[in-house]
Write a protein that holds these residues in place. Structure first.
Motif, PDB file in Angstrom:
ATOM      1  N   ILE A 249       0.843  -1.204   0.000  1.00 39.80           N
ATOM      2  CA  ILE A 249       0.000   0.000   0.000  1.00 39.80           C
ATOM      3  C   ILE A 249       0.874   1.248   0.000  1.00 39.80           C
ATOM      4  O   ILE A 249       0.628   2.213  -0.737  1.00 39.80           O
ATOM      5  CB  ILE A 249      -0.948  -0.017   1.212  1.00 39.80           C
ATOM      6  N   THR A 250       1.920   1.218   0.805  1.00 39.98           N
ATOM      7  CA  THR A 250       2.840   2.362   0.848  1.00 39.98           C
ATOM      8  C   THR A 250       3.501   2.571  -0.512  1.00 39.98           C
ATOM      9  O   THR A 250       3.596   3.703  -1.012  1.00 39.98           O
ATOM     10  CB  THR A 250       3.911   2.122   1.921  1.00 39.98           C
ATOM     11  N   ALA A 251       3.942   1.457  -1.126  1.00 43.42           N
ATOM     12  CA  ALA A 251       4.587   1.561  -2.441  1.00 43.42           C
ATOM     13  C   ALA A 251       3.601   2.052  -3.495  1.00 43.42           C
ATOM     14  O   ALA A 251       3.948   2.843  -4.376  1.00 43.42           O
ATOM     15  CB  ALA A 251       5.159   0.202  -2.843  1.00 43.42           C
ATOM     16  N   THR A 252       2.352   1.593  -3.408  1.00 40.88           N
ATOM     17  CA  THR A 252       1.339   2.007  -4.381  1.00 40.88           C
ATOM     18  C   THR A 252       1.027   3.491  -4.235  1.00 40.88           C
ATOM     19  O   THR A 252       0.798   4.192  -5.224  1.00 40.88           O
ATOM     20  CB  THR A 252       0.069   1.165  -4.206  1.00 40.88           C
ATOM     21  N   HIS A 253       1.002   3.966  -2.991  1.00 40.85           N
ATOM     22  CA  HIS A 253       0.813   5.407  -2.773  1.00 40.85           C
ATOM     23  C   HIS A 253       1.890   6.204  -3.502  1.00 40.85           C
ATOM     24  O   HIS A 253       1.614   7.249  -4.110  1.00 40.85           O
ATOM     25  CB  HIS A 253       0.864   5.720  -1.274  1.00 40.85           C
ATOM     26  N   LYS A 254       3.101   5.697  -3.468  1.00 38.95           N
ATOM     27  CA  LYS A 254       4.202   6.396  -4.134  1.00 38.95           C
ATOM     28  C   LYS A 254       4.010   6.390  -5.649  1.00 38.95           C
ATOM     29  O   LYS A 254       4.278   7.385  -6.325  1.00 38.95           O
ATOM     30  CB  LYS A 254       5.530   5.742  -3.763  1.00 38.95           C
ATOM     31  N   ILE A 255       3.530   5.236  -6.183  1.00 40.54           N
ATOM     32  CA  ILE A 255       3.301   5.159  -7.631  1.00 40.54           C
ATOM     33  C   ILE A 255       2.209   6.137  -8.050  1.00 40.54           C
ATOM     34  O   ILE A 255       2.319   6.831  -9.066  1.00 40.54           O
ATOM     35  CB  ILE A 255       2.924   3.723  -8.034  1.00 40.54           C
ATOM     36  N   VAL A 256       1.129   6.187  -7.253  1.00 44.52           N
ATOM     37  CA  VAL A 256       0.045   7.130  -7.556  1.00 44.52           C
ATOM     38  C   VAL A 256       0.568   8.561  -7.531  1.00 44.52           C
ATOM     39  O   VAL A 256       0.217   9.397  -8.376  1.00 44.52           O
ATOM     40  CB  VAL A 256      -1.112   6.945  -6.556  1.00 44.52           C
ATOM     41  N   GLU A 257       1.431   8.821  -6.565  1.00 47.46           N
ATOM     42  CA  GLU A 257       2.016  10.155  -6.477  1.00 47.46           C
ATOM     43  C   GLU A 257       2.878  10.457  -7.699  1.00 47.46           C
ATOM     44  O   GLU A 257       2.839  11.562  -8.257  1.00 47.46           O
ATOM     45  CB  GLU A 257       2.846  10.252  -5.197  1.00 47.46           C
ATOM     46  N   LEU A 258       3.655   9.441  -8.146  1.00 47.37           N
ATOM     47  CA  LEU A 258       4.487   9.631  -9.334  1.00 47.37           C
ATOM     48  C   LEU A 258       3.632   9.853 -10.573  1.00 47.37           C
ATOM     49  O   LEU A 258       3.980  10.645 -11.452  1.00 47.37           O
ATOM     50  CB  LEU A 258       5.389   8.407  -9.529  1.00 47.37           C
ATOM     51  N   ARG A 259       2.510   9.138 -10.646  1.00 45.15           N
ATOM     52  CA  ARG A 259       1.606   9.339 -11.783  1.00 45.15           C
ATOM     53  C   ARG A 259       1.077  10.765 -11.809  1.00 45.15           C
ATOM     54  O   ARG A 259       0.971  11.389 -12.865  1.00 45.15           O
ATOM     55  CB  ARG A 259       0.433   8.357 -11.697  1.00 45.15           C
ATOM     56  N   GLY A 260       0.719  11.244 -10.625  1.00 45.18           N
ATOM     57  CA  GLY A 260       0.237  12.618 -10.560  1.00 45.18           C
ATOM     58  C   GLY A 260       1.283  13.603 -11.040  1.00 45.18           C
ATOM     59  O   GLY A 260       0.970  14.555 -11.768  1.00 45.18           O
ATOM     60  N   LYS A 261       2.526  13.350 -10.647  1.00 41.65           N
ATOM     61  CA  LYS A 261       3.601  14.231 -11.093  1.00 41.65           C
ATOM     62  C   LYS A 261       3.804  14.127 -12.600  1.00 41.65           C
ATOM     63  O   LYS A 261       4.065  15.132 -13.274  1.00 41.65           O
ATOM     64  CB  LYS A 261       4.894  13.878 -10.362  1.00 41.65           C
ATOM     65  N   ALA A 262       3.678  12.887 -13.148  1.00 41.16           N
ATOM     66  CA  ALA A 262       3.836  12.703 -14.593  1.00 41.16           C
ATOM     67  C   ALA A 262       2.737  13.434 -15.353  1.00 41.16           C
ATOM     68  O   ALA A 262       2.986  14.048 -16.403  1.00 41.16           O
ATOM     69  CB  ALA A 262       3.816  11.213 -14.933  1.00 41.16           C
ATOM     70  N   VAL A 263       1.509  13.363 -14.824  1.00 38.58           N
ATOM     71  CA  VAL A 263       0.401  14.082 -15.467  1.00 38.58           C
ATOM     72  C   VAL A 263       0.660  15.580 -15.443  1.00 38.58           C
ATOM     73  O   VAL A 263       0.414  16.294 -16.424  1.00 38.58           O
ATOM     74  CB  VAL A 263      -0.929  13.738 -14.762  1.00 38.58           C
ATOM     75  N   GLN A 264       1.172  16.050 -14.323  1.00 37.95           N
ATOM     76  CA  GLN A 264       1.456  17.476 -14.213  1.00 37.95           C
ATOM     77  C   GLN A 264       2.528  17.901 -15.215  1.00 37.95           C
ATOM     78  O   GLN A 264       2.422  18.957 -15.855  1.00 37.95           O
ATOM     79  CB  GLN A 264       1.903  17.800 -12.779  1.00 37.95           C
ATOM     80  N   ARG A 265       3.573  17.051 -15.355  1.00 38.94           N
ATOM     81  CA  ARG A 265       4.618  17.364 -16.335  1.00 38.94           C
ATOM     82  C   ARG A 265       4.059  17.370 -17.749  1.00 38.94           C
ATOM     83  O   ARG A 265       4.420  18.210 -18.577  1.00 38.94           O
ATOM     84  CB  ARG A 265       5.760  16.349 -16.222  1.00 38.94           C
ATOM     85  N   LYS A 266       3.176  16.393 -18.045  1.00 41.05           N
ATOM     86  CA  LYS A 266       2.579  16.341 -19.375  1.00 41.05           C
ATOM     87  C   LYS A 266       1.738  17.585 -19.645  1.00 41.05           C
ATOM     88  O   LYS A 266       1.741  18.122 -20.761  1.00 41.05           O
ATOM     89  CB  LYS A 266       1.717  15.076 -19.494  1.00 41.05           C
ATOM     90  N   LYS A 267       1.034  18.055 -18.624  1.00 44.20           N
ATOM     91  CA  LYS A 267       0.243  19.273 -18.790  1.00 44.20           C
ATOM     92  C   LYS A 267       1.147  20.464 -19.085  1.00 44.20           C
ATOM     93  O   LYS A 267       0.818  21.320 -19.920  1.00 44.20           O
ATOM     94  CB  LYS A 267      -0.583  19.524 -17.526  1.00 44.20           C
ATOM     95  N   GLU A 268       2.295  20.499 -18.419  1.00 51.29           N
ATOM     96  CA  GLU A 268       3.238  21.585 -18.675  1.00 51.29           C
ATOM     97  C   GLU A 268       3.775  21.506 -20.103  1.00 51.29           C
ATOM     98  O   GLU A 268       3.950  22.528 -20.774  1.00 51.29           O
ATOM     99  CB  GLU A 268       4.393  21.515 -17.669  1.00 51.29           C
ATOM    100  N   GLN A 269       4.033  20.263 -20.559  1.00 56.00           N
ATOM    101  CA  GLN A 269       4.516  20.099 -21.932  1.00 56.00           C
ATOM    102  C   GLN A 269       3.465  20.546 -22.942  1.00 56.00           C
ATOM    103  O   GLN A 269       3.786  21.160 -23.962  1.00 56.00           O
ATOM    104  CB  GLN A 269       4.888  18.636 -22.175  1.00 56.00           C
ATOM    105  N   LEU A 270       2.197  20.210 -22.665  1.00 54.59           N
ATOM    106  CA  LEU A 270       1.126  20.608 -23.576  1.00 54.59           C
ATOM    107  C   LEU A 270       1.006  22.124 -23.663  1.00 54.59           C
ATOM    108  O   LEU A 270       0.690  22.680 -24.714  1.00 54.59           O
ATOM    109  CB  LEU A 270      -0.204  20.000 -23.117  1.00 54.59           C
ATOM    110  N   LYS A 271       1.245  22.792 -22.540  1.00 53.28           N
ATOM    111  CA  LYS A 271       1.182  24.251 -22.555  1.00 53.28           C
ATOM    112  C   LYS A 271       2.262  24.836 -23.446  1.00 53.28           C
ATOM    113  O   LYS A 271       2.078  25.881 -24.068  1.00 53.28           O
ATOM    114  CB  LYS A 271       1.337  24.789 -21.132  1.00 53.28           C
ATOM    115  N   GLN A 272       3.408  24.136 -23.490  1.00 57.64           N
ATOM    116  CA  GLN A 272       4.536  24.649 -24.260  1.00 57.64           C
ATOM    117  C   GLN A 272       4.461  24.278 -25.739  1.00 57.64           C
ATOM    118  O   GLN A 272       5.192  24.818 -26.554  1.00 57.64           O
ATOM    119  CB  GLN A 272       5.845  24.115 -23.669  1.00 57.64           C
ATOM    120  N   MET A 273       3.600  23.300 -26.073  1.00 57.99           N
ATOM    121  CA  MET A 273       3.515  22.856 -27.472  1.00 57.99           C
ATOM    122  C   MET A 273       2.762  23.866 -28.319  1.00 57.99           C
ATOM    123  O   MET A 273       1.878  24.575 -27.846  1.00 57.99           O
ATOM    124  CB  MET A 273       2.805  21.495 -27.560  1.00 57.99           C
TER     125      MET A 273
END
Length: 714
Positions: A249-273
């Motif tokens: 559960i602890t490890a999965t929380h970290k993965i979910v957190e990483l996914r959120g960060k990846a989505v945020q990075r993708k949103k930033e990339q879309l803004k720059q495209m």
């Protein structure tokens, strides 16, 4: 209350060494004296027992509430555990390899259910060991005190009355004394016995009530102890799983957190495209991909609707909305794709998928996506064609090396006919060469002379050294030396000496030239009611007569002549429409044009595609017929097969076109050669091979219902 006066505990002044029996006896003596103190003690006992009975009833009532609430808790715990079991834990990102996180999570619900089973047993035990015994005691023994109390009160009243009556006798009424004295003694005796019995019952019931509560409570505590012990045992058995689950559960929380960060990075990339340059669909897909999915506009009637289109497993699907099921539009094996005609569609970036039954018009967002979809559909069609062809031989041999094409098997079949065991010209034993356009078996010596005549007269091939396709084998089996004698030696005079195996080469050559070039002894070409050799040839083909057909060919009938009175059909058109495969091959071997067109521009291959003559399609492909030739309506043979839903011809023609695209020449493509050979073998198994009697007349092989059914299976 203090019942020591009744049960022998005494006061502090009582010597501890006195026997219990003596102590009880003294206390009973005090009771028999009927002093006010003893009567007060009886009243105290009555009040204590009444209070104990009320407490006992309240305890039973509360224990029932306890049981009821326990059962409610049990039911809620059951729902809770089942809900946890039914909860969908799927879809969680898993950190560890091979970890079944949903299955591990479900052990929580199962544990609650297991503990709940023991909770149910505990509530049952509450009723069995506590509530029911106490209720039985209250409704049984405690109720027995009421008649004893009534009896005691009645006798005490009568005893008091007898004392009063005895005391009120006057001195002048001495005669009443004996009777009153007797009555007093009687009631005193009854009262004393009743007092002893009543006090003993009160004391016993008081003690029994408290002992019952103690005993029942102990029994319930033992049940509760077992319940908690079992719960501890169950929890202990899943300690390891709980620990592992907590880690995951602890490890999965970290993965979910990483996914959120990846989505945020993708949103930033879309803004720059640059929004004016959308990403290409080809950028994330393989060029040779055969499956894809995405949104396209589909023309439905006169309207356009945005649909989710998918290519999967060789099929084209369309889904109008999320609540609708995907609808299969067509199997791409039987479809073609092309750009939509701008005259028909006024929208940009349109293409159409054409199936045997329907035409589907789709629109992409831009030119790049349009080309991408066309590319994927073409890949899917090619893949379907490649995987729809028959399997190659398990032995891995090239078709010419399999059993049917082997020289021994082929020669054995040929030599089943007596005439084929000897050379058609010199009579030498066991000839191994053949003239395929004349349908003769000849020896090696005569084969050299035949070669000198030229291929326009005789096409020579070795039965052991050269490769023979199945169609050519069937042709030689359908003709042979017996038929050759009837055609080429029908009128040999008795005085003409035939050469033999020992004859000189010059003698053999003279015989062969006279026989095949001078045509000295050939059978007459009987025209009958026909006005020309060509019309007679067409009639013999329609009737399926091999001998007459070969005779007319030998006498020079123009094979490519077209009958203006019948749709400009040539001899090959008649042979195709009648399903005469061996006659077709005989015409082709003697110079018939495989691409000759009739009045509507249909070549023999067009007719094969229309009639689903799979055996004739195989033959024409082998003999070099053009696959992409078009008729007067600009339709290829494949187009005709698709429109008429001739699945077998569609498959074979697409395989041929695909091989032609890959290799330049379909027959030079090894994979297609194997596939074509497999098709030929399947057809060979379905069609009857002509026997010796059949060699003079080849009937319509497609007319038999059983053979047609087999062709449908192919």
């Amino acid at each position: 209350g203090d019942m020591s006066w009744l049960f022998g505990k005494g006061n502090d002044k009582t010597p501890s060494t006195l026997p219990i029996e003596k102590d009880i006896s003294n206390q009973l003596d005090d009771l028999l004296q009927d002093s006010p103190a003893s009567r007060d003690k009886i009243t105290v006992l009555e009040n204590q027992l009444a209070a104990t009975a009320n407490s006992l009833k309240r305890l039973v009532k509360i224990s029932k509430q306890y049981q009821h609430l326990g059962n409610m808790f049990k039911d809620i715990a059951l729902d809770f555990g089942n809900e946890l079991l039914d909860f969908n834990f799927e879809g969680l990102p898993v950190a560890g390899s091979g970890v079944q996180l949903p299955a591990m999570a479900k052990c929580i619900g199962q544990t609650i259910l297991d503990i709940n089973d023991y909770q149910s047993m505990l509530m049952v035990q509450m009723g069995n060991v506590f509530i029911q015994p106490l209720e039985q005691f209250i409704n049984g023994e405690l109720k027995q005190t009421k008649p004893l109390t009534k009896k005691y009160n009645r006798l005490r009243k009568q005893y008091d009355q007898s004392i009063s009556k005895f005391s009120h006798i006057k001195k002048t009424d001495l005669e009443k004394i004996p009777e009153a004295e007797h009555e007093l003694l009687y009631y005193r005796n009854e009262y004393q016995h009743s007092s002893l019995e009543y006090v003993a019952s009160l004391g016993r019931l008081e003690a029994e009530s408290k002992l019952q509560v103690m005993e029942r409570a102990c029994a319930f505590l033992y049940s509760e102890k077992a319940y908690f012990s079992q719960g501890i045992s169950i929890h202990g058995s899943i300690d390891k799983q709980l620990s592992q689950l907590s880690t995951e559960i602890t490890a999965t929380h970290k993965i979910v957190e990483l996914r959120g960060k990846a989505v945020q990075r993708k949103k930033e990339q879309l803004k720059q495209m640059d929004q004016r340059s959308p990403p290409s669909p080809m950028s994330n897909r393989l060029e040779n991909s055969m499956e894809t999915a995405g949104y396209l506009f589909q023309k439905i009637g006169k309207n356009w609707r945005r649909c989710y289109v998918e290519i999967k497993n060789g099929n084209l699907y369309s889904q109008k909305s999320a609540k609708d099921e995907p609808q299969e539009l067509t199997n791409l094996l039987l479809a073609t794709v092309r750009l939509a005609d701008s005259k028909d569609e006024n929208r940009r970036f349109c293409f159409e998928v054409i199936s045997p039954n329907e035409r589907f018009v789709l629109q992409a967002e831009n030119e790049e996506i349009l080309q991408y979809w066309i590319h994927i559909i073409q890949n899917a069609i090619a893949h379907a064609l490649n995987h729809n062809q028959p399997n190659a031989k398990k032995s891995g041999l090239y078709p010419a090396e399999d059993a049917m094409s082997s020289s021994n098997s082929f020669l054995q079949k040929l030599r089943e006919h007596e005439e084929n065991r000897f050379c058609a010209d010199c009579g030498d034993l066991n000839p191994t060469w053949a003239s395929i356009n004349l349908g003769l078996l000849i020896c090696i010596s005569c084969s050299g002379i035949h070669r000198q005549l030229g291929t326009h007269i005789s096409k020579v091939r070795s039965t052991t050294l050269d490769s023979w396709d199945l169609e050519l084998q069937k042709l030689l089996l359908a003709t042979g030396n017996q038929l050759g004698k009837l055609v080429f030696e029908a009128n040999v005079p008795p005085d003409v000496v035939r050469p033999n195996a020992d004859s000189s080469r010059d003698e053999k050559q003279t015989w062969i030239v006279d026989k095949y070039i001078e045509k000295k002894w050939a059978a007459k070409a009987h025209l009958g009611t026909h006005s020309s050799l060509e019309r007679a040839l067409h009639a013999s083909i329609q009737d399926g007569y091999m001998q007459e057909t070969l005779t007319f060919i030998f006498h020079g009938a123009e094979l490519n002549w077209k009958d203006q009175e019948h749709l400009f059909f040539s001899s090959l058109h008649y042979a195709i429409t009648e399903g005469q495969t061996s006659l077709c091959d005989l015409l082709l071997q003697n110079g018939a044009n495989p691409d000759i067109a009739d009045g509507s521009g249909w070549t023999p291959l067009h007719h094969c595609a229309y009639l689903n003559k799979i055996d004739c399609v195989i033959l024409l492909i082998r003999r070099g017929a053009k696959l992409s030739i078009v008729d007067n309506q600009n339709k290829t043979p494949l187009d005709i097969a698709v429109v008429n839903e001739q699945a077998h011809c569609v498959t074979l023609l697409r395989l041929a076109l695909h091989a032609e695209t890959q290799s330049g020449n379909a027959l030079e493509d090894e994979a297609f050669a194997i596939a074509l050979h497999e098709f030929s073998e399947e057809v060979e198994e379905m069609m009857q091979v002509p026997t010796k009697a059949d060699s003079l007349w080849i009937g319509d092989m497609d007319s038999d219902d059983e053979d047609s059914a087999k062709l449908e299976t192919l």
